[in-house]
Design an enzyme around this catalytic site. Structure first.
Site, PDB file in Angstrom:
ATOM      1  N   ALA A  66       0.748  -1.240  -0.105  1.00  0.00           N
ATOM      2  CA  ALA A  66       0.088   0.024   0.104  1.00  0.00           C
ATOM      3  C   ALA A  66       0.760   1.419   0.108  1.00  0.00           C
ATOM      4  O   ALA A  66       2.182   1.202   0.536  1.00  0.00           O
ATOM      5  CB  ALA A  66      -0.866  -0.008   1.291  1.00  0.00           C
ATOM      6  N   GLY A 111       0.481  -4.888   0.847  1.00  0.00           N
ATOM      7  CA  GLY A 111      -0.821  -4.831  -0.039  1.00  0.00           C
ATOM      8  C   GLY A 111      -0.495  -5.418  -1.179  1.00  0.00           C
ATOM      9  O   GLY A 111      -1.335  -5.871  -1.879  1.00  0.00           O
ATOM     10  N   GLU A 114      -1.100  -9.000  -0.580  1.00  0.00           N
ATOM     11  CA  GLU A 114      -2.451  -9.071  -0.407  1.00  0.00           C
ATOM     12  C   GLU A 114      -3.110  -9.157  -1.947  1.00  0.00           C
ATOM     13  O   GLU A 114      -4.199  -9.863  -1.930  1.00  0.00           O
ATOM     14  CB  GLU A 114      -3.110  -7.818   0.331  1.00  0.00           C
ATOM     15  CG  GLU A 114      -2.362  -8.095   1.978  1.00  0.00           C
ATOM     16  CD  GLU A 114      -2.867  -7.052   2.746  1.00  0.00           C
ATOM     17  OE1 GLU A 114      -2.463  -5.930   2.510  1.00  0.00           O
ATOM     18  OE2 GLU A 114      -3.627  -7.190   3.723  1.00  0.00           O
ATOM     19  N   GLU A 134       4.542  -4.904   7.226  1.00  0.00           N
ATOM     20  CA  GLU A 134       3.585  -4.093   8.130  1.00  0.00           C
ATOM     21  C   GLU A 134       4.016  -3.757   9.543  1.00  0.00           C
ATOM     22  O   GLU A 134       4.090  -2.581   9.961  1.00  0.00           O
ATOM     23  CB  GLU A 134       2.067  -4.473   7.904  1.00  0.00           C
ATOM     24  CG  GLU A 134       1.447  -4.004   6.753  1.00  0.00           C
ATOM     25  CD  GLU A 134       1.469  -5.302   5.794  1.00  0.00           C
ATOM     26  OE1 GLU A 134       2.237  -6.116   5.781  1.00  0.00           O
ATOM     27  OE2 GLU A 134       0.501  -5.416   4.729  1.00  0.00           O
TER      28      GLU A 134
HETATM   29  N1  CAA Z   1       4.532   3.007  -0.853  1.00  0.00           N
HETATM   30  C1  CAA Z   1       5.098   4.421  -1.179  1.00  0.00           C
HETATM   31  N2  CAA Z   1       6.172   4.567  -2.131  1.00  0.00           N
HETATM   32  C2  CAA Z   1       6.982   3.339  -2.311  1.00  0.00           C
HETATM   33  C3  CAA Z   1       6.589   2.225  -1.799  1.00  0.00           C
HETATM   34  C4  CAA Z   1       5.305   2.091  -0.830  1.00  0.00           C
HETATM   35  N3  CAA Z   1       4.769   0.936  -0.445  1.00  0.00           N
HETATM   36  N4  CAA Z   1       7.463   1.034  -2.004  1.00  0.00           N
HETATM   37  C5  CAA Z   1       8.394   1.830  -2.589  1.00  0.00           C
HETATM   38  N5  CAA Z   1       8.193   2.979  -2.789  1.00  0.00           N
HETATM   39  C6  CAA Z   1       8.755   4.082  -3.398  1.00  0.00           C
HETATM   40  C7  CAA Z   1      10.249   4.695  -2.595  1.00  0.00           C
HETATM   41  O1  CAA Z   1       9.784   5.472  -1.673  1.00  0.00           O
HETATM   42  C8  CAA Z   1      11.063   5.067  -3.755  1.00  0.00           C
HETATM   43  O2  CAA Z   1      10.655   6.627  -4.156  1.00  0.00           O
HETATM   44  P1  CAA Z   1      11.438   7.756  -4.413  1.00  0.00           P
HETATM   45  O3  CAA Z   1      12.453   7.281  -5.627  1.00  0.00           O
HETATM   46  O4  CAA Z   1      10.705   9.019  -4.508  1.00  0.00           O
HETATM   47  O5  CAA Z   1      12.624   7.636  -2.992  1.00  0.00           O
HETATM   48  C9  CAA Z   1      10.679   4.416  -4.947  1.00  0.00           C
HETATM   49  O6  CAA Z   1       9.384   3.754  -4.753  1.00  0.00           O
HETATM   50  C10 CAA Z   1      11.780   3.281  -5.123  1.00  0.00           C
HETATM   51  O7  CAA Z   1      11.848   2.437  -3.904  1.00  0.00           O
HETATM   52  P2  CAA Z   1      13.183   2.267  -3.020  1.00  0.00           P
HETATM   53  O8  CAA Z   1      14.148   3.560  -3.325  1.00  0.00           O
HETATM   54  O9  CAA Z   1      12.972   1.843  -1.505  1.00  0.00           O
HETATM   55  O10 CAA Z   1      13.703   0.972  -3.918  1.00  0.00           O
HETATM   56  P3  CAA Z   1      14.594  -0.116  -3.244  1.00  0.00           P
HETATM   57  O11 CAA Z   1      14.896  -1.128  -4.426  1.00  0.00           O
HETATM   58  O12 CAA Z   1      15.922   0.504  -2.503  1.00  0.00           O
HETATM   59  O13 CAA Z   1      13.733  -1.106  -2.078  1.00  0.00           O
HETATM   60  C11 CAA Z   1      11.748  -2.089  -1.306  1.00  0.00           C
HETATM   61  C12 CAA Z   1      12.369  -1.673  -2.893  1.00  0.00           C
HETATM   62  C13 CAA Z   1      12.439  -3.067  -0.735  1.00  0.00           C
HETATM   63  C14 CAA Z   1      10.521  -2.826  -2.123  1.00  0.00           C
HETATM   64  C15 CAA Z   1      11.391  -0.881  -0.605  1.00  0.00           C
HETATM   65  O14 CAA Z   1      10.879   0.128  -1.439  1.00  0.00           O
HETATM   66  C16 CAA Z   1      10.538  -1.084   0.284  1.00  0.00           C
HETATM   67  O15 CAA Z   1      10.634  -1.615   1.519  1.00  0.00           O
HETATM   68  N6  CAA Z   1       9.204  -0.595   0.026  1.00  0.00           N
HETATM   69  C17 CAA Z   1       8.078  -0.570   1.068  1.00  0.00           C
HETATM   70  C18 CAA Z   1       7.702  -1.804   1.404  1.00  0.00           C
HETATM   71  C19 CAA Z   1       6.335  -2.075   2.288  1.00  0.00           C
HETATM   72  O16 CAA Z   1       6.731  -1.781   3.541  1.00  0.00           O
HETATM   73  N7  CAA Z   1       5.182  -2.318   2.075  1.00  0.00           N
HETATM   74  C20 CAA Z   1       4.042  -2.636   2.830  1.00  0.00           C
HETATM   75  C21 CAA Z   1       3.463  -1.185   2.891  1.00  0.00           C
HETATM   76  S1  CAA Z   1       2.315  -1.274   4.189  1.00  0.00           S
HETATM   77  C22 CAA Z   1       0.913  -2.048   3.524  1.00  0.00           C
HETATM   78  O17 CAA Z   1       0.899  -2.607   2.544  1.00  0.00           O
HETATM   79  C23 CAA Z   1      -0.352  -2.173   4.379  1.00  0.00           C
HETATM   80  C24 CAA Z   1      -1.544  -2.677   4.036  1.00  0.00           C
HETATM   81  O18 CAA Z   1      -1.621  -3.886   3.955  1.00  0.00           O
HETATM   82  C25 CAA Z   1      -2.647  -2.197   3.656  1.00  0.00           C
END
Ligand code: CAA
Length: 260
Positions: A66, A111, A114, A134
């Site tokens: 998400a 998400g 999911e 999460e």
């Molecule tokens: N939401 C918003 N932006 C996101 C994102 C997310 N879930 N995942 C990645 N991005 C964005 C980053 O902020 C980054 O943006 P900028 O270039 O503007 O800085 C861009 O995408 C590229 O990401 P990274 O630079 O972080 O890429 P990476 O290769 O270093 O890492 C990754 C990849 C491991 C997937 C890392 O991006 C990450 O950990 N993302 C978040 C994963 C996460 O925590 N997901 C769960 C979200 S909570 C949820 O989903 C709740 C629910 O069930 C409803």
């Protein structure tokens, strides 16, 4: 219909929907979730569509979760509403009367996992990474993850994944029963299409009924679920396709189905 964050292609009875938000690794914001619900309704209404493959745009991610930048400032009420939008979209996917296949081509986190879990058949590329991070953000999966994951892999494994937030590779996810197969990246889409094509050869009403019975029956006790199956089995004999399928078998010719 035009979508901001989804690409839709339809060919040979198979719709391919690509979540495409490259700036956020295809993360699901409210707009994208509403588009998922809308595309499910659009495809359901299109008689030319009999299977759906869902994948992520770009080389890196299926869907990275998400959208954290949208969620960061949420109040409790906004969090509940956002979860409801996700649940509605994924329930619409799950209720489609044809098979849905997740082609997990990279990160499927939170998400994103999911979203895959709301599909019928999950295949992944060797470079896919899956998990529920999460808890590391001090929240929980909010689009059905705690429930669909548990139904697929059991309570203990679901607790391990949700409570640790561990990110696992595709081989381990397959070992856990989360994935059906792991393919080299360049073979993933062809594999998913081949599975869809095998299903497309079968009677469409039978495919829809088989899917519905497995989904609905899994939440019922065995007696009630078996009663549903008996009823549905009878319904099949009111279809033209059943007559065609069995006559074709007896005449030693290929069957030609109409979906009724
Ligand atoms: N939401 C918003 N932006 C996101 C994102 C997310 N879930 N995942 C990645 N991005 C964005 C980053 O902020 C980054 O943006 P900028 O270039 O503007 O800085 C861009 O995408 C590229 O990401 P990274 O630079 O972080 O890429 P990476 O290769 O270093 O890492 C990754 C990849 C491991 C997937 C890392 O991006 C990450 O950990 N993302 C978040 C994963 C996460 O925590 N997901 C769960 C979200 S909570 C949820 O989903 C709740 C629910 O069930 C409803």
């Amino acid at each position: 219909m035009g979508y901001e964050n989804l690409k839709v292609e339809i060919a040979g009875g198979i719709a391919t929907v690509t979540v495409d938000r490259p700036k956020a690794l295809n993360a699901l914001n409210s707009q994208t979730l509403r588009e998922v619900a809308a595309v499910a309704a659009e495809l359901e209404a299109n008689p030319a569509v009999r299977a759906l493959i869902l994948t992520g745009g770009g080389e890196k991610a299926f869907v990275a979760g998400a959208d954290i930048s949208e969620m960061a400032g949420f109040t409790s009420e906004q969090g509940r509403a956002f979860s409801a939008v996700g649940h509605k979209a994924f329930a619409a996917l799950e209720a489609l009367p044809f098979p849905t296949i997740a082609a997990i081509n990279g990160f499927a986190l939170g998400g994103g996992l999911e979203l895959a879990l709301a599909c019928d058949l999950l295949y992944a590329s060797e470079k896919a990474k899956l998990g529920f991070p999460e808890a590391s953000l001090a929240v929980i999966p909010g689009f059905g993850g705690t429930q669909r994951l548990t139904r697929l892999v059991g309570k203990q494994r679901a607790k391990e994944l949700v409570l640790t937030g561990d990110r696992i590779d595709a081989a381990k996810a397959r070992e856990y029963g989360l994935l059906l197969e792991v393919l080299p990246a360049d073979q993933l889409m062809a594999h998913c299409r081949a599975v869809a094509e095998r299903i497309l050869k079968n009677g469409p009403v039978a495919v829809a009924q088989g899917k519905r019975l497995i989904e609905q029956g899994a939440d019922l006790d065995l007696g009630a679920a078996n009663a549903l199956e008996q009823q549905a089995f009878g319904v099949m004999f009111g279809t033209r396709d059943q007559k065609e399928g069995m006559e074709a078998f007896l005449a030693k010719r290929p069957a030609s189905y109409e979906g009724r």
